[in-house]
Design a protein around this motif. Structure first.
Motif, PDB file in Angstrom:
ATOM      1  N   THR A   7       0.834  -1.204   0.000  1.00  0.00           N
ATOM      2  CA  THR A   7       0.000   0.000   0.000  1.00  0.00           C
ATOM      3  C   THR A   7       0.867   1.251   0.000  1.00  0.00           C
ATOM      4  OG1 THR A   7      -1.754  -1.180   1.188  1.00  0.00           O
ATOM      5  CG2 THR A   7      -1.810   1.225   1.290  1.00  0.00           C
ATOM      6  N   THR A  19      -3.300   6.196   3.556  1.00  0.00           N
ATOM      7  CA  THR A  19      -4.679   6.207   4.078  1.00  0.00           C
ATOM      8  C   THR A  19      -5.679   6.358   2.934  1.00  0.00           C
ATOM      9  OG1 THR A  19      -3.876   7.206   6.117  1.00  0.00           O
ATOM     10  CG2 THR A  19      -6.237   7.337   5.709  1.00  0.00           C
ATOM     11  N   THR A  20      -5.340   7.173   1.950  1.00  0.00           N
ATOM     12  CA  THR A  20      -6.216   7.356   0.787  1.00  0.00           C
ATOM     13  C   THR A  20      -6.352   6.051   0.018  1.00  0.00           C
ATOM     14  OG1 THR A  20      -5.579   9.685   0.628  1.00  0.00           O
ATOM     15  CG2 THR A  20      -6.525   8.674  -1.355  1.00  0.00           C
ATOM     16  N   LYS A  22      -5.991   3.056   1.200  1.00  0.00           N
ATOM     17  CA  LYS A  22      -6.800   2.159   2.038  1.00  0.00           C
ATOM     18  C   LYS A  22      -8.283   2.498   1.927  1.00  0.00           C
ATOM     19  CE  LYS A  22      -3.150   1.327   5.411  1.00  0.00           C
ATOM     20  NZ  LYS A  22      -2.689   1.603   6.780  1.00  0.00           N
ATOM     21  N   ARG A  23      -8.616   3.784   1.878  1.00  0.00           N
ATOM     22  CA  ARG A  23     -10.014   4.202   1.743  1.00  0.00           C
ATOM     23  C   ARG A  23     -10.579   3.748   0.399  1.00  0.00           C
ATOM     24  NH1 ARG A  23      -9.345   9.376   2.603  1.00  0.00           N
ATOM     25  NH2 ARG A  23      -9.522  10.013   0.452  1.00  0.00           N
ATOM     26  N   TRP A  24      -9.809   3.891  -0.667  1.00  0.00           N
ATOM     27  CA  TRP A  24     -10.260   3.446  -1.985  1.00  0.00           C
ATOM     28  C   TRP A  24     -10.478   1.935  -2.002  1.00  0.00           C
ATOM     29  CZ3 TRP A  24      -6.144   6.404  -5.387  1.00  0.00           C
ATOM     30  CH2 TRP A  24      -6.400   7.781  -5.331  1.00  0.00           C
ATOM     31  N   ALA A  26     -11.066  -0.029   0.474  1.00  0.00           N
ATOM     32  CA  ALA A  26     -12.221  -0.384   1.300  1.00  0.00           C
ATOM     33  C   ALA A  26     -13.516  -0.135   0.531  1.00  0.00           C
ATOM     34  CB  ALA A  26     -12.217   0.418   2.607  1.00  0.00           C
ATOM     35  N   PHE A  27     -13.563   0.941  -0.253  1.00  0.00           N
ATOM     36  CA  PHE A  27     -14.764   1.245  -1.028  1.00  0.00           C
ATOM     37  C   PHE A  27     -14.971   0.220  -2.149  1.00  0.00           C
ATOM     38  CE2 PHE A  27     -17.304   3.287  -4.275  1.00  0.00           C
ATOM     39  CZ  PHE A  27     -18.355   3.803  -3.516  1.00  0.00           C
ATOM     40  N   GLN A  29     -14.368  -2.903  -2.387  1.00  0.00           N
ATOM     41  CA  GLN A  29     -14.110  -4.196  -1.734  1.00  0.00           C
ATOM     42  C   GLN A  29     -14.167  -5.350  -2.717  1.00  0.00           C
ATOM     43  OE1 GLN A  29     -16.847  -4.616   1.487  1.00  0.00           O
ATOM     44  NE2 GLN A  29     -15.233  -4.505   2.999  1.00  0.00           N
TER      45      GLN A  29
END
Length: 174
Positions: A7, A19-20, A22-24, A26-27, A29
């Protein structure tokens, strides 16, 4: 052999924070895979997919709009697509469901047995209390009769005059 990146490395390539990324991920999935430790790892195709997501976001699209687009570059690779459940998987799922039902039934049976046992114990305690109450009542009646008899005998017994007895004692001496 395919080379995977972390990552942090993808974040450096795209010029965004981890963090960005990880957010992508997670969205979106299911589009990216994890290693044996549970960390996301990215193939070259995944990096291209994330680049495309980044470009689309910079153009003002929302992640929901990006997800619903039919662009092939965003769709997960064949390696990540879920295959239809096989016969063995169906059989395992049925067995798991059956075992869960049996477990729930067993738990219900145990609870029912415990409730019956508690009812029996409570009934025994109720009978013991009832017997004790009857015994206490019997003892109270007996005591009451005994005290009535004692009082009656005390009333019937004549009281001796102490002076007379003293005087009688004096005359008996002379």
């Amino acid at each position: 052999m395919m080379e995977f990146v972390s990552t942090k490395e993808v974040a450096q390539i795209l010029g965004v924070s981890p963090t960005t990324i990880k957010r992508w991920v997670a969205f979106f999935q299911g589009w990216f895979q994890k290693d044996e430790l549970g960390h996301y790892i990215y193939s070259p195709e995944d990096v291209e997919r994330l680049k495309h997501i980044h470009e689309q976001l910079q153009q003002g699209k929302t992640m929901q709009a990006i997800m619903s687009s039919d662009t092939n570059s965003l769709k997960p690779s064949k390696a990540f697509e879920t295959s239809p459940p096989s016969y063995e998987t169906d059989e395992l799922l049925q067995r798991i469901t059956q075992l869960e039902l049996q477990l729930a039934q067993k738990a219900d049976d145990i609870v029912s047995m415990q409730i019956l046992q508690h009812r029996t114990e409570l009934e025994e305690i109720r009978k013991t209390v009832q017997t004790l109450a009857e015994d206490l009542e019997s003892i109270q009646r007996s005591l009451s009769r005994h005290s009535e008899r004692t009082l009656a005998s005390l009333r019937e017994t004549p009281k001796a005059n102490k002076k007379k007895s003293f005087i009688s004692a004096l005359f008996s001496i002379f």
